[in-house]
Each structure stands twice: as structure tokens, then as C-alpha cells.
Design a protein around this motif. Structure first.
Motif, mmCIF file in Angstrom:
data_model
loop_
_atom_site.group_PDB
_atom_site.id
_atom_site.type_symbol
_atom_site.label_atom_id
_atom_site.label_comp_id
_atom_site.label_asym_id
_atom_site.label_seq_id
_atom_site.Cartn_x
_atom_site.Cartn_y
_atom_site.Cartn_z
ATOM 1 N N PRO A 161 -2.819 -2.671 -2.261
ATOM 2 C CA PRO A 161 -2.315 -3.475 -1.139
ATOM 3 C C PRO A 161 -3.355 -4.444 -0.599
ATOM 4 C CG PRO A 161 -2.765 -1.241 -0.424
ATOM 5 C CD PRO A 161 -2.952 -1.251 -1.911
ATOM 6 N N GLU A 162 -2.871 -5.588 -0.156
ATOM 7 C CA GLU A 162 -3.716 -6.609 0.464
ATOM 8 C C GLU A 162 -3.835 -6.329 1.955
ATOM 9 O OE1 GLU A 162 -3.447 -11.413 1.462
ATOM 10 O OE2 GLU A 162 -1.993 -10.461 0.098
ATOM 11 N N LYS A 163 -5.040 -6.491 2.504
ATOM 12 C CA LYS A 163 -5.239 -6.322 3.939
ATOM 13 C C LYS A 163 -4.444 -7.392 4.694
ATOM 14 C CE LYS A 163 -8.266 -2.891 3.927
ATOM 15 N NZ LYS A 163 -9.687 -3.116 4.256
ATOM 16 N N ASP A 164 -3.880 -6.988 5.827
ATOM 17 C CA ASP A 164 -3.162 -7.941 6.663
ATOM 18 C C ASP A 164 -4.183 -8.682 7.526
ATOM 19 O OD1 ASP A 164 -1.592 -9.252 8.618
ATOM 20 O OD2 ASP A 164 0.010 -7.768 8.406
ATOM 21 N N ALA A 165 -4.337 -9.982 7.284
ATOM 22 C CA ALA A 165 -5.374 -10.753 7.968
ATOM 23 C C ALA A 165 -5.212 -10.744 9.480
ATOM 24 C CB ALA A 165 -5.369 -12.194 7.452
ATOM 25 N N ARG A 166 -3.980 -10.547 9.963
ATOM 26 C CA ARG A 166 -3.761 -10.538 11.409
ATOM 27 C C ARG A 166 -4.466 -9.370 12.070
ATOM 28 N NH1 ARG A 166 2.539 -10.110 11.697
ATOM 29 N NH2 ARG A 166 1.994 -8.635 10.027
ATOM 30 N N TRP A 167 -4.593 -8.246 11.351
ATOM 31 C CA TRP A 167 -5.067 -7.019 11.979
ATOM 32 C C TRP A 167 -6.363 -6.477 11.375
ATOM 33 C CZ3 TRP A 167 -2.172 -7.694 15.784
ATOM 34 C CH2 TRP A 167 -0.808 -7.951 15.674
ATOM 35 N N GLN A 168 -6.877 -7.140 10.339
ATOM 36 C CA GLN A 168 -8.019 -6.583 9.614
ATOM 37 C C GLN A 168 -9.211 -6.318 10.530
ATOM 38 O OE1 GLN A 168 -9.043 -8.824 6.137
ATOM 39 N NE2 GLN A 168 -10.742 -7.480 5.567
ATOM 40 N N GLU A 169 -9.588 -7.288 11.360
ATOM 41 C CA GLU A 169 -10.744 -7.114 12.234
ATOM 42 C C GLU A 169 -10.465 -6.078 13.319
ATOM 43 O OE1 GLU A 169 -14.201 -6.841 13.970
ATOM 44 O OE2 GLU A 169 -13.818 -7.779 12.024
ATOM 45 N N LYS A 170 -9.228 -6.035 13.800
ATOM 46 C CA LYS A 170 -8.891 -5.050 14.838
ATOM 47 C C LYS A 170 -8.990 -3.624 14.297
ATOM 48 C CE LYS A 170 -6.079 -7.971 17.844
ATOM 49 N NZ LYS A 170 -7.021 -7.879 18.994
ATOM 50 N N PHE A 171 -8.547 -3.383 13.048
ATOM 51 C CA PHE A 171 -8.693 -2.058 12.453
ATOM 52 C C PHE A 171 -10.160 -1.714 12.248
ATOM 53 C CE2 PHE A 171 -4.181 -2.147 11.674
ATOM 54 C CZ PHE A 171 -3.813 -0.806 11.541
#
Length: 282
Positions: A161-171
Motif C-alpha cells: 500500500p501507498e502512504k496517504d500523503a494527507r496523513w503521513q506526517e500526522k501518523f
């Protein structure tokens, strides 16, 4: 101390029953959403999701142990066959002082991460829908019970799976706030009303302050000040013992948060500990 605890709980309950909170408010004080770290689900691989709570200015939600008053956030999952949800991975809390009480929780935005185990049999599916019933207590001067029924649908793919750029930094930021098991031993001792938590001095080298958040009620007086200092080769945090801290208690479980200076700000490091009792700690 028992009377004080009862007064605080009664005060919180009374706040719920005031006209301002007796009926569901026209607006909520915390916005809830369910987000995933990746854009798809891979059969046989765990999926990281988060309950994202965004409290309005001045409002807060609660940690796993809320302190003198409050309620921990809960998530009830309804998942497809074979899927399993783990426990909430709680970020280290902040200490919230309200009148004579001290609570543990979060202002602003917090991500409560949960690992979802995905079965290999999910390869037979095109999409997966996760359902969560979230319940929490939003508090400022009054407390308002809030809840949300949340749904998240993701495609299933055999590819990584590809990381969701919207939430990557928040995770990533949320994971940095989750305590790790302490790699060093801790002890505690009780001397009258003083509870002293002792750590190796090397564990806190350079720390400007240390705070302790118990995992259970009655270990310490939550509202009492905590005093950090060095004693010989130990870092010692002195607190006021709680009403459940009797001679029979041999272990103390909690989260230690260390505050370090970094540039013009601060960096927090947090550790989960289970300290063994040694009344000769000091």
C-alpha cells in the motif's frame, strides 16, 4: 482523599446536568474522523488507522486514565469477518489543572492509533469497510458527552500500500508521542505522604523536567505538585502518595514524560514503566 475524590466526581456529574449540557448541544465541541495511514488494504498485512479528535479552543478530551475527573475515550469496532482491532495506542498526555483537580488528556488535535489485523482471506474482497463507534467526553468549564459513528472504506490490493500523503506526517508525529517501554529499571518508595520515583540519572541526562502519569486511580495525588531533582546517581521525582498506595502495593505502573530543551522549544520523550517497590529508594 476519598472524600475529595467523591467531591470532584460529583462536581463533574453536576456539570453534565447543568442547562448548558442537559440536552445534546446544537454543535459538538470535538470533531471526530476515522483516517488510515495508507490508501489501500493489503491482505495479510496490518493496517494502521486512527480516531482523529479535534477539540475546539479551550476544550479537551481524556487519556487512558483521566485523572481526578473525566472519562477515557472508547472505540467499539465493527469489522469484516477475520479482521481484528488492537487496543488504542495512547499518546502521552498533558496535565490539565481545573480548580482543585488535575486531569490527564489532550487539547487541540490528537490521533488515537489502532492496528487492524487484516486476514489473508481479504484478497477475495474488492473493498473493505471499517465501522467504529467512538465515545468521548469533551470538557472545558462543563463536560459534554459526545459520540460519533464513523465509517472508512478502502480498496483491497495485493500490492504494497501507498502512504496517504494527507496523513503521513500526522501518523509519524502521533507515533513519536506514543510512550515506549523504558529500557532502564525504575523503583519507588513511600515515606509518609511522599512517594519517590527513582530512575537512573543516565535515563534523564539533560532533562529539564520529568512528569509522571499513573495508569491507575489512587497511586498518587494527581493535583499535588511533582518535584524533580538529582540524588547521587539517581533522578528522583517526588510526589504525594495516593489513597490506594498502601504497604501492600509492590509495583507502580505509569508513563514518565521527560522534557528536553531543543533550539528555542522543547522535545518530549515518554516511557512506560513498571517500578518495583523499594522503600529505601531515598
Amino acid at each position: 482523599m476519598i472524600m475529595r475524590r467523591s467531591w470532584l466526581l460529583a462536581g463533574c456529574l453536576l456539570a453534565w446536568l447543568t442547562p448548558a449540557s442537559a440536552s445534546p448541544p446544537a454543535e459538538t465541541f470535538t470533531h471526530a474522523s476515522l483516517i488510515a495511514e495508507t490508501r489501500s488494504v493489503q491482505p495479510g498485512k496490518p493496517l494502521s488507522v486512527a480516531l482523529r479528535l479535534e477539540s475546539k479552543d479551550g476544550w479537551h478530551t481524556y487519556w487512558r486514565y483521566p485523572g481526578d475527573t473525566g472519562l477515557a475515550t472508547k472505540i467499539a469496532w465493527r469489522l469484516p469477518n477475520g479482521f481484528r482491532a488492537g487496543d488504542i495506542e495512547w499518546p502521552a498526555p498533558e496535565r490539565i489543572e481545573i480548580g482543585p483537580a488535575a486531569n490527564y488528556g489532550y487539547h487541540g488535535e490528537v490521533l488515537l492509533l489502532t492496528k487492524i489485523d487484516v486476514p489473508a482471506a481479504a484478497s477475495a474482497l474488492k473493498t473493505v469497510t471499517l465501522n467504529a463507534q467512538a465515545d468521548w467526553l469533551a470538557c472545558e468549564k462543563i463536560c459534554v458527552p459526545e459520540s460519533a459513528t464513523l465509517t472508512l472504506t478502502l480498496p483491497v490490493s495485493d500490492a504494497a500500500p501507498e502512504k496517504d500523503a494527507r496523513w503521513q506526517e500526522k501518523f509519524s508525529a502521533a507515533r513519536r508521542q506514543i510512550p515506549v517501554p523504558a529500557p532502564w529499571p525504575a523503583t519507588f518508595g513511600v515515606h509518609g505522604d511522599v512517594l519517590a520515583l527513582s530512575l537512573p540519572a543516565t535515563a534523564s541526562d539533560g532533562a529539564q523536567n520529568i512528569l509522571f502519569f499513573p495508569h491507575e486511580y489512587g497511586a498518587i495525588d494527581n493535583a499535588a505538585p511533582q518535584a524533580f531533582g538529582l540524588h547521587r546517581d539517581r533522578a528522583v521525582l517526588k510526589m504525594t502518595r495516593g489513597e490506594m498506595m498502601t504497604e501492600q502495593v509492590k509495583h507502580l505502573a505509569g508513563t514518565v514524560v521527560m522534557v528536553f530543551k531543543s533550539g528555542g522549544g522543547t522535545v518530549l520523550k515518554s516511557f512506560d514503566i513498571t517500578a518495583s517497590r523499594n522503600d529505601r529508594t531515598l
